[in-house]
Design a protein around this motif. Structure first.
Motif, PDB file in Angstrom:
ATOM      1  N   TYR A  95      23.746   7.621  -0.542  1.00  0.00           N
ATOM      2  CA  TYR A  95      23.454   6.529  -1.470  1.00  0.00           C
ATOM      3  C   TYR A  95      22.374   7.024  -2.425  1.00  0.00           C
ATOM      4  O   TYR A  95      21.272   7.354  -1.986  1.00  0.00           O
ATOM      5  CB  TYR A  95      22.948   5.296  -0.721  1.00  0.00           C
ATOM      6  CG  TYR A  95      23.947   4.725   0.257  1.00  0.00           C
ATOM      7  CD1 TYR A  95      24.840   3.736  -0.135  1.00  0.00           C
ATOM      8  CD2 TYR A  95      23.987   5.156   1.579  1.00  0.00           C
ATOM      9  CE1 TYR A  95      25.756   3.197   0.764  1.00  0.00           C
ATOM     10  CE2 TYR A  95      24.893   4.625   2.483  1.00  0.00           C
ATOM     11  CZ  TYR A  95      25.769   3.651   2.069  1.00  0.00           C
ATOM     12  OH  TYR A  95      26.680   3.124   2.957  1.00  0.00           O
ATOM     13  N   GLU A  96      22.682   7.092  -3.720  1.00  0.00           N
ATOM     14  CA  GLU A  96      21.737   7.611  -4.710  1.00  0.00           C
ATOM     15  C   GLU A  96      21.336   6.493  -5.670  1.00  0.00           C
ATOM     16  O   GLU A  96      22.156   6.015  -6.446  1.00  0.00           O
ATOM     17  CB  GLU A  96      22.376   8.754  -5.480  1.00  0.00           C
ATOM     18  CG  GLU A  96      22.780   9.918  -4.582  1.00  0.00           C
ATOM     19  CD  GLU A  96      23.601  10.954  -5.315  1.00  0.00           C
ATOM     20  OE1 GLU A  96      23.018  12.000  -5.669  1.00  0.00           O
ATOM     21  OE2 GLU A  96      24.803  10.703  -5.532  1.00  0.00           O
ATOM     22  N   PHE A  97      20.075   6.102  -5.592  1.00  0.00           N
ATOM     23  CA  PHE A  97      19.532   5.037  -6.436  1.00  0.00           C
ATOM     24  C   PHE A  97      18.604   5.626  -7.477  1.00  0.00           C
ATOM     25  O   PHE A  97      17.873   6.574  -7.205  1.00  0.00           O
ATOM     26  CB  PHE A  97      18.722   4.036  -5.593  1.00  0.00           C
ATOM     27  CG  PHE A  97      19.518   3.333  -4.540  1.00  0.00           C
ATOM     28  CD1 PHE A  97      20.211   2.171  -4.836  1.00  0.00           C
ATOM     29  CD2 PHE A  97      19.568   3.821  -3.239  1.00  0.00           C
ATOM     30  CE1 PHE A  97      20.940   1.508  -3.863  1.00  0.00           C
ATOM     31  CE2 PHE A  97      20.291   3.166  -2.260  1.00  0.00           C
ATOM     32  CZ  PHE A  97      20.977   2.010  -2.565  1.00  0.00           C
ATOM     33  N   LYS A  98      18.613   5.023  -8.653  1.00  0.00           N
ATOM     34  CA  LYS A  98      17.681   5.413  -9.709  1.00  0.00           C
ATOM     35  C   LYS A  98      16.996   4.151 -10.211  1.00  0.00           C
ATOM     36  O   LYS A  98      17.657   3.141 -10.474  1.00  0.00           O
ATOM     37  CB  LYS A  98      18.402   6.107 -10.856  1.00  0.00           C
ATOM     38  CG  LYS A  98      17.470   6.613 -11.943  1.00  0.00           C
ATOM     39  CD  LYS A  98      18.230   7.347 -13.031  1.00  0.00           C
ATOM     40  CE  LYS A  98      17.264   7.833 -14.102  1.00  0.00           C
ATOM     41  NZ  LYS A  98      17.953   8.504 -15.197  1.00  0.00           N
ATOM     42  N   GLY A  99      15.672   4.235 -10.344  1.00  0.00           N
ATOM     43  CA  GLY A  99      14.923   3.098 -10.844  1.00  0.00           C
ATOM     44  C   GLY A  99      13.437   3.273 -10.587  1.00  0.00           C
ATOM     45  O   GLY A  99      13.023   4.164  -9.850  1.00  0.00           O
ATOM     46  N   GLU A 134      22.563   8.789   4.215  1.00  0.00           N
ATOM     47  CA  GLU A 134      21.188   9.020   3.759  1.00  0.00           C
ATOM     48  C   GLU A 134      20.995   8.302   2.442  1.00  0.00           C
ATOM     49  O   GLU A 134      21.966   7.998   1.737  1.00  0.00           O
ATOM     50  CB  GLU A 134      20.901  10.513   3.623  1.00  0.00           C
ATOM     51  CG  GLU A 134      21.688  11.194   2.520  1.00  0.00           C
ATOM     52  CD  GLU A 134      21.417  12.680   2.413  1.00  0.00           C
ATOM     53  OE1 GLU A 134      20.340  13.063   1.891  1.00  0.00           O
ATOM     54  OE2 GLU A 134      22.286  13.466   2.856  1.00  0.00           O
ATOM     55  N   ILE A 135      19.740   8.040   2.120  1.00  0.00           N
ATOM     56  CA  ILE A 135      19.387   7.372   0.873  1.00  0.00           C
ATOM     57  C   ILE A 135      18.518   8.321   0.056  1.00  0.00           C
ATOM     58  O   ILE A 135      17.564   8.897   0.583  1.00  0.00           O
ATOM     59  CB  ILE A 135      18.605   6.065   1.147  1.00  0.00           C
ATOM     60  CG1 ILE A 135      19.509   5.061   1.874  1.00  0.00           C
ATOM     61  CG2 ILE A 135      18.051   5.475  -0.150  1.00  0.00           C
ATOM     62  CD1 ILE A 135      18.780   3.815   2.348  1.00  0.00           C
ATOM     63  N   LYS A 136      18.855   8.471  -1.224  1.00  0.00           N
ATOM     64  CA  LYS A 136      18.062   9.267  -2.151  1.00  0.00           C
ATOM     65  C   LYS A 136      17.632   8.364  -3.306  1.00  0.00           C
ATOM     66  O   LYS A 136      18.452   7.595  -3.818  1.00  0.00           O
ATOM     67  CB  LYS A 136      18.865  10.456  -2.695  1.00  0.00           C
ATOM     68  CG  LYS A 136      19.237  11.490  -1.659  1.00  0.00           C
ATOM     69  CD  LYS A 136      19.995  12.645  -2.286  1.00  0.00           C
ATOM     70  CE  LYS A 136      20.351  13.700  -1.269  1.00  0.00           C
ATOM     71  NZ  LYS A 136      21.085  14.819  -1.891  1.00  0.00           N
ATOM     72  N   VAL A 137      16.380   8.482  -3.716  1.00  0.00           N
ATOM     73  CA  VAL A 137      15.859   7.674  -4.811  1.00  0.00           C
ATOM     74  C   VAL A 137      15.208   8.581  -5.844  1.00  0.00           C
ATOM     75  O   VAL A 137      14.426   9.470  -5.499  1.00  0.00           O
ATOM     76  CB  VAL A 137      14.813   6.650  -4.311  1.00  0.00           C
ATOM     77  CG1 VAL A 137      14.256   5.837  -5.470  1.00  0.00           C
ATOM     78  CG2 VAL A 137      15.413   5.739  -3.258  1.00  0.00           C
ATOM     79  N   THR A 138      15.552   8.363  -7.106  1.00  0.00           N
ATOM     80  CA  THR A 138      14.891   9.070  -8.217  1.00  0.00           C
ATOM     81  C   THR A 138      14.386   8.032  -9.217  1.00  0.00           C
ATOM     82  O   THR A 138      14.968   6.954  -9.341  1.00  0.00           O
ATOM     83  CB  THR A 138      15.837  10.057  -8.937  1.00  0.00           C
ATOM     84  OG1 THR A 138      16.976   9.349  -9.413  1.00  0.00           O
ATOM     85  CG2 THR A 138      16.285  11.177  -8.020  1.00  0.00           C
TER      86      THR A 138
END
Length: 139
Positions: A95-99, A134-138
């Motif tokens: 799961y790739e989130f951007k914010g 997994e969770i990735k955040v940028t």
């Protein structure tokens, strides 16, 4: 009990036309096995189903939590067995989130609710193989 149905019709060689929710999808095999590569193979569509199902859940849950993300992507990686019938032994969801200043606890909660409670594809696949994420955040 609710039922779902898709109809798949043979076109020619290795190609099939599938009608799903009123939409047409062409399935085909690679040229090396007699296809013409006119569309995706069936097994990657299994990963697409998982990504779409959990992705829709997560977006809906985050909206209810009033969490706004700039961008969101779901990537699914699948491990296939070497022997026939070649089948998935494991799928890993990224799961790739951007914010800016995204609350990790709410992201984890949304993903967890999807994986454990709402996504029927996850529930079905979990009975047949290992599912990890997994969770990735940028920013």
């Amino acid at each position: 009990m609710a039922k779902e149905q898709v109809k798949v019709s043979w076109l020619e060689k290795m190609a099939f036309s599938a009608e799903v929710n009123g939409h047409k999808i062409t399935l085909d095999a690679a040229e090396k096995v007699g296809g013409e590569d006119r569309g995706p193979r069936p097994k990657p569509l299994m990963m697409t189903a998982l990504a779409g199902c959990t992705g829709m859940d997560v977006v809906s849950i985050l909206k209810k939590m009033r969490v706004e993300v700039e961008d969101f992507n779901v990537t699914v990686e699948g491990d296939l067995t070497e022997e026939h019938p070649k089948q998935f032994s494991k799928m890993h969801v990224i799961y790739e989130f951007k914010g800016k200043d995204l609350p990790m606890e709410k992201l984890k909660k949304a993903v967890s609710l999807s994986e454990e409670r709402y996504c029927g594809v996850s529930a079905t696949y979990r009975q047949a193989m290992e599912l990890t994420s997994e969770i990735k955040v940028t920013e």
